[in-house]
Enzyme design. Structure first.
Site: not given
Ligand code: BGC
Ligand code: BGC
Length: 608
Positions: A304, A501
């Protein structure tokens, strides 16, 4: 092409007449260590330029939530993606890169894409064929913009509604999650991944992301003013620890992965979370022994977002531990240079065996070959009209109708007669595309207002009723004039504002004071009051139930609000069933035996 290229014999790996295994073997033998590590690296698109992509032979580029091109349109996306795809083809061996994005409810970052209901709604619809068709439509919209890899489906099995990712998962029921997850994977990847409009699926987050315990998260998200996050934000349950014995962990959280592997998922994303204190990203037993060896997963495991660096403050050790545990590709959004040099050092010192590198790269190349990326560059501007097409919007409308659940219906007030003299509509949720789409829409955390094309439920109601019907809307339910007039029917839209999230981790799921006041105000105004919830999870509404004649939960229905109007007016019968038990009060969260025995509404409940 130069003459020499034309006359030189084509290397075996370029020849589709050979098997994938033979082509991978041939290619691996030609690669330097740097090129192998390049394939194991995934970078966020703003952190790298095309020239560096070519020089390092980077395996993948991603757009995170809100990782949009300056011109956020289907054509803008195709332009952004194709520049990077072309760069990868200029690398020494010309290995194509695979571009990834989170199309978790349609190609949701793209302005103008079709936005389907979030998975919680699809769990209510309980229709595997519908989910398969949504997978197909989403793949077509991704493919049209050159994106051949989707970080979906989320097949978490959540147990605590305070978690900010409940809506990303279909249900509390592992069997239902399995069935719908597999259908989505089949839809996305199609019969044959090499054919047009097929896209690689990712089952996520492996594993136990939905089982974490409140208060065990160690994430404090940094301030990021450019994406509207003004201060450091602690997470409470997202990315926490799942405390379960192995038999229960397997039965609840691993079964959906067995079915995802059977359905052919080519990628699996590791979870930020821990199992009994151990980070999944460094979990050799779960990533390698169970997933790859026991379940026979032959695709690749992606980390991730920066996930490897959360296992240890020592980035070298973290890299060694995660790669050895079974992470094949690392999503290292910003600091890919550090990753590349540390992994290289680890191999040179013998801390990561070359055999592990070859296995990881072999898996990544296998998926790229299976997906036909060497043959089909995927840069084709002839399909842009598929993004947000009428056909896909009709499908999203069908899905929104099928996901709505009717929870209360005194005196059969629903379905509504289209021929009412007057309907009062209140609550911003009734007329806000951003709210009805939720998080992961255009921006990572979602937003309010006209963030993309679509139809609000209010607009849909207005076009459903007869010409004689007056539909008044006031977000605050005040309707200044005619204070004494008692409308026959009132509709109140209430719910949650968008989040994603850990930003959605919420200790208290009761309705806010302003929402309760709105409900009470409308109760006084209307003879019959219908409440529609636009929410990513069950909310605590027991005390407000007596105020409502009818109650519908529409979840986060997406861009096509007509689907909700279709069930309100009876053009489509209600058929949705609760994919989660609806708790009576906060101390029934997390789900427990008491909450199962005496809920406000049981799992599977839904009137028709
Ligand atoms: C999330 C994932 C996501 C990734 C890319 C992460 O923060 O947990 O579900 O696919 O970011 O955006
Ligand atoms: C998320 C991404 C997001 C980023 C921003 C990550 O944890 O999964 O999709 O764009 O945080 O910094």
């Amino acid at each position: 092409m130069s003459d020499t290229t034309r006359s030189a014999p084509q290397p075996l790996y370029r020849d589709p007449a050979y098997s994938v295994t033979a082509r991978v073997k041939d290619l691996l033998a030609r690669m330097t260590l740097e090129e192998k590590i390049g394939q194991m690296t995934q970078v966020e698109k703003n952190s790298i330029d095309p020239e560096t992509v070519a020089r390092l032979g980077v395996g993948s580029i991603l757009s995170g939530g809100g990782g949009n091109p300056d011109e956020n349109s289907p054509a803008g996306w195709l332009g952004m993606v194709s520049e990077l795809l072309n760069a990868a083809r200029q690398s020494r061996l010309g290995i194509p890169l695979i571009y990834g994005a989170d199309a978790v409810h349609g190609h949701n970052n793209v302005v103008g894409a079709t936005i389907f209901p979030h998975n919680i709604g699809l769990g209510a619809a309980r229709d595997a064929d519908l989910v398969r068709r949504i997978g197909q439509a989403t793949a077509a919209e991704l493919y049209a913009t050159g994106v051949r890899w989707n970080f979906a489906p989320c097949i978490a099995v959540p147990h605590d509604y305070r978690w900010g990712r409940i809506f990303e998962s279909y249900s509390q029921d592992s069997a239902l999650v399995s069935r719908l997850g597999a259908a989505y994977i089949e839809g996305l990847q199609g019969e044959d991944l090499t054919l047009p409009f097929a896209v690689v699926a990712t089952a996520k987050h492996y594993a136990g992301d939905g089982g974490t315990t409140w208060g065990t998260s160690d994430m404090i998200f940094p301030a990021m003013p450019d994406i509207g996050i003004m201060e450091r934000t602690p997470f409470f349950i997202d990315q926490g620890d799942t405390r379960l014995d192995e038999a229960t962990f397997r039965a609840v959280h691993l079964t959906p992965y067995i079915d995802a592997v059977k359905a052919g998922a080519q990628a699996i994303m590791a979870s930020f979370s821990r199992w009994n204190g151990e980070k999944l990203h460094a979990h050799h037993y779960l990533l390698t022994t169970v997933l790859k060896e026991e379940f026979g997963f032959s695709g690749f495991v992606v980390s991730d977002w920066g996930g490897i660096y959360e296992v240890s403050g020592d980035s070298y050790q973290a890299t060694v531990d995660c790669v050895n545990a079974g992470i094949d590709m690392s999503m290292v959004p910003y600091d890919y240079r550090g990753f590349i040099s540390e992994l290289r050092r680890a191999v040179e010192r013998g801390d990561v065996p070359l055999a592990r590198i070859d296995d990881a790269v072999g898996r990544i190349l296998t998926v790229k070959l299976r997906a036909g990326l060497f043959e089909d560059p995927g840069i084709d501007d002839r399909h842009l009209q598929l993004v947000g097409s009428q056909e896909h919007r009709a499908l999203a409308r069908e899905a929104a109708a099928k996901s709505s659940v009717l929870l209360k219906n005194e005196d059969q007030i629903l379905p509504l007669d289209k021929n009412q003299p007057r309907i009062l509509v209140a609550g911003q949720w009734g007329h806000d595309i951003g709210y009805q789409c939720g998080g992961w829409t255009v921006e990572w955390l979602g937003a309010s207002g006209d963030i993309t094309q679509g139809t609000t439920v209010l607009e849909a109601i207005r076009s459903a009723v007869t010409a004689e019907t007056i539909v008044d809307f006031d977000p605050d339910g005040i309707f200044a004039e005619e204070e004494d007039i008692l409308a026959g029917v009132g509709l109140v839209f209430l719910g949650e504002t968008p989040y994603a999230e850990g930003f959605g981790d919420r200790a208290d799921l009761r309705l806010g004071q302003a929402e309760i006041a709105l409900l009470e105000r409308m109760r006084r105004r209307c003879q019959k009051l219908i409440v529609v919830l636009i929410t990513g999870r069950p909310l605590i509404i027991s005390e407000q139930m007596p105020l409502m004649d009818a109650l519908v939960v529409a979840w986060l229905p997406g861009s096509e609000g007509q689907g909700v109007a279709d069930v309100l007016f009876g053009d489509v019968p209600f058929s949705g069933k609760l994919p989660y038990t609806w708790p009576r009060h906060m101390n029934q969260i997390p789900r427990s035996e008491d909450s199962q025995r005496n809920p406000l509404f049981p799992f599977d409940f839904g009137l028709s």
